[in-house]
Design an enzyme around this catalytic site. Sequence first.
Site, PDB file in Angstrom:
ATOM      1  N   GLY A  48       0.775  -1.233   0.000  1.00 49.46           N
ATOM      2  CA  GLY A  48       0.000   0.000   0.000  1.00 49.46           C
ATOM      3  C   GLY A  48       0.809   1.288   0.000  1.00 49.46           C
ATOM      4  N   GLU A 103       4.250   4.229   5.893  1.00 53.00           N
ATOM      5  CA  GLU A 103       3.015   3.430   5.825  1.00 53.00           C
ATOM      6  C   GLU A 103       1.908   4.224   5.137  1.00 53.00           C
ATOM      7  OE1 GLU A 103       1.565   0.792   5.903  1.00 53.00           O
ATOM      8  OE2 GLU A 103       1.900  -0.469   7.639  1.00 53.00           O
ATOM      9  N   ASP A 104       1.011   3.531   4.460  1.00 53.53           N
ATOM     10  CA  ASP A 104      -0.150   4.229   3.896  1.00 53.53           C
ATOM     11  C   ASP A 104      -1.194   4.517   4.965  1.00 53.53           C
ATOM     12  OD1 ASP A 104      -0.706   1.525   4.164  1.00 53.53           O
ATOM     13  OD2 ASP A 104      -1.811   1.348   2.286  1.00 53.53           O
ATOM     14  N   ASP A 107      -4.185   1.517  11.228  1.00 50.67           N
ATOM     15  CA  ASP A 107      -5.565   1.165  11.570  1.00 50.67           C
ATOM     16  C   ASP A 107      -5.561   0.625  13.007  1.00 50.67           C
ATOM     17  OD1 ASP A 107      -7.993  -0.528  11.663  1.00 50.67           O
ATOM     18  OD2 ASP A 107      -8.202  -0.074   9.565  1.00 50.67           O
ATOM     19  N   VAL A 157     -11.490   2.890   3.259  1.00 52.34           N
ATOM     20  CA  VAL A 157     -11.057   3.770   2.171  1.00 52.34           C
ATOM     21  C   VAL A 157     -10.151   3.029   1.190  1.00 52.34           C
ATOM     22  CG1 VAL A 157     -11.312   5.926   3.464  1.00 52.34           C
ATOM     23  CG2 VAL A 157      -9.151   4.669   3.592  1.00 52.34           C
ATOM     24  N   ASP A 163      -6.105  -0.627  -1.076  1.00 52.44           N
ATOM     25  CA  ASP A 163      -6.897  -1.547  -1.900  1.00 52.44           C
ATOM     26  C   ASP A 163      -8.092  -2.124  -1.161  1.00 52.44           C
ATOM     27  OD1 ASP A 163      -5.341  -3.287  -0.122  1.00 52.44           O
ATOM     28  OD2 ASP A 163      -6.060  -4.920  -1.405  1.00 52.44           O
TER      29      ASP A 163
HETATM   30  C1  PRP Z   1      -2.729  -2.475   5.332  1.00 50.99           C
HETATM   31  C2  PRP Z   1      -1.929  -1.181   5.394  1.00 50.99           C
HETATM   32  C3  PRP Z   1      -1.132  -1.327   6.645  1.00 50.99           C
HETATM   33  C4  PRP Z   1      -2.018  -2.181   7.522  1.00 50.99           C
HETATM   34  C5  PRP Z   1      -2.681  -1.324   8.543  1.00 50.99           C
HETATM   35  O1  PRP Z   1      -1.931  -3.456   4.768  1.00 50.99           O
HETATM   36  O2  PRP Z   1      -1.113  -1.033   4.254  1.00 50.99           O
HETATM   37  O3  PRP Z   1       0.111  -1.965   6.432  1.00 50.99           O
HETATM   38  O4  PRP Z   1      -3.030  -2.761   6.674  1.00 50.99           O
HETATM   39  O5  PRP Z   1      -3.548  -2.077   9.344  1.00 50.99           O
HETATM   40  P1  PRP Z   1      -3.338  -2.329  10.890  1.00 50.99           P
HETATM   41  O6  PRP Z   1      -2.931  -1.007  11.511  1.00 50.99           O
HETATM   42  O7  PRP Z   1      -4.717  -2.760  11.327  1.00 50.99           O
HETATM   43  O8  PRP Z   1      -2.313  -3.397  11.084  1.00 50.99           O
HETATM   44  P2  PRP Z   1      -2.515  -4.783   4.125  1.00 50.99           P
HETATM   45  O9  PRP Z   1      -2.227  -5.939   5.064  1.00 50.99           O
HETATM   46  O10 PRP Z   1      -3.939  -4.580   3.736  1.00 50.99           O
HETATM   47  O11 PRP Z   1      -1.578  -4.973   2.862  1.00 50.99           O
HETATM   48  P3  PRP Z   1      -1.344  -4.027   1.597  1.00 50.99           P
HETATM   49  O12 PRP Z   1      -0.462  -2.877   2.062  1.00 50.99           O
HETATM   50  O13 PRP Z   1      -0.655  -4.909   0.624  1.00 50.99           O
HETATM   51  O14 PRP Z   1      -2.679  -3.527   1.112  1.00 50.99           O
HETATM   52  C1  7HP Z   2      -6.278  -1.442   6.120  1.00 50.34           C
HETATM   53  C2  7HP Z   2      -6.948  -0.841   5.052  1.00 50.34           C
HETATM   54  N1  7HP Z   2      -6.833  -1.000   3.712  1.00 50.34           N
HETATM   55  C3  7HP Z   2      -7.636  -0.247   2.945  1.00 50.34           C
HETATM   56  N2  7HP Z   2      -8.548   0.612   3.437  1.00 50.34           N
HETATM   57  C4  7HP Z   2      -8.691   0.780   4.762  1.00 50.34           C
HETATM   58  O1  7HP Z   2      -9.586   1.648   5.229  1.00 50.34           O
HETATM   59  C5  7HP Z   2      -7.857   0.037   5.620  1.00 50.34           C
HETATM   60  N3  7HP Z   2      -7.733  -0.043   6.968  1.00 50.34           N
HETATM   61  N4  7HP Z   2      -6.761  -0.942   7.252  1.00 50.34           N
END
Ligand code: PRP
Ligand code: 7HP
Length: 185
Positions: A48, A103-104, A107, A157, A163
């Site tokens: 992400g 990080e993107d 959460d 989002v 994604d």
């Molecule tokens: C998403 C996002 C963070 C993580 C945040 O990754 O990129 O790394 O979730 O969530 P958390 O704070 O609840 O741990 P994801 O596992 O969806 O992988 P991606 O980056 O490949 O989309």
């Molecule tokens: C992970 C994540 N990926 C996409 N959209 C969100 O809102 C998300 N929260 N945690």
Amino acid sequence: MVSNDLHRDIEAVLLTEEQIQRRIAELGAQISADYAGKELHLIGVLRGAVMFLADLMRHLTIPCSCDFIAIASYGMDTKSSGVVRILKDLDDSIQGKHVLIVEDIVDTGLTLNYILNLIRSRNPASVRVCALLDKPERRIVPVEIHYLGFTIPNRFVVGYGLDYAQKYRNLPYIGILRPEIYGGV
Ligand code: PRP
Ligand code: 7HP
């Protein structure tokens, strides 16, 4: 069902391309000032954070390098247990380096907490976190975000790297996904 027109699956645009890019320029200037006279090693969390890291890096005026890490949840329960595994480790040593984790979204904080512990165990000179989005209502583990783009409400989002089922990452803005797409409310 996910339609072919990605925009039609978006309930509302939360952050426009202009808002995102303006904030990233501000973050880049702030980080460049804070690390003046130093070299910075960016660590992007796949997948992400790819777009955010690429745009942020172009606003850094200090010498910098980058590496990437990919992690995945263990089993079914990982998002609540915080147990994750490394899918792709860093290529380079971080010993003695000033590290900025990129990080993107933060959460629950479980992913970032795991990565922070891993990075700290490898003796960097310093570690800080830069996240584009923070969803504080969902937090399970407290984590410090040193550089933050935007605080967002507890909605799912997508776009600008984020994604749903590997789609929507290519949208240039961040939008709220229609709940009927993912079966949410
Ligand atoms: C998403 C996002 C963070 C993580 C945040 O990754 O990129 O790394 O979730 O969530 P958390 O704070 O609840 O741990 P994801 O596992 O969806 O992988 P991606 O980056 O490949 O989309
Ligand atoms: C992970 C994540 N990926 C996409 N959209 C969100 O809102 C998300 N929260 N945690």
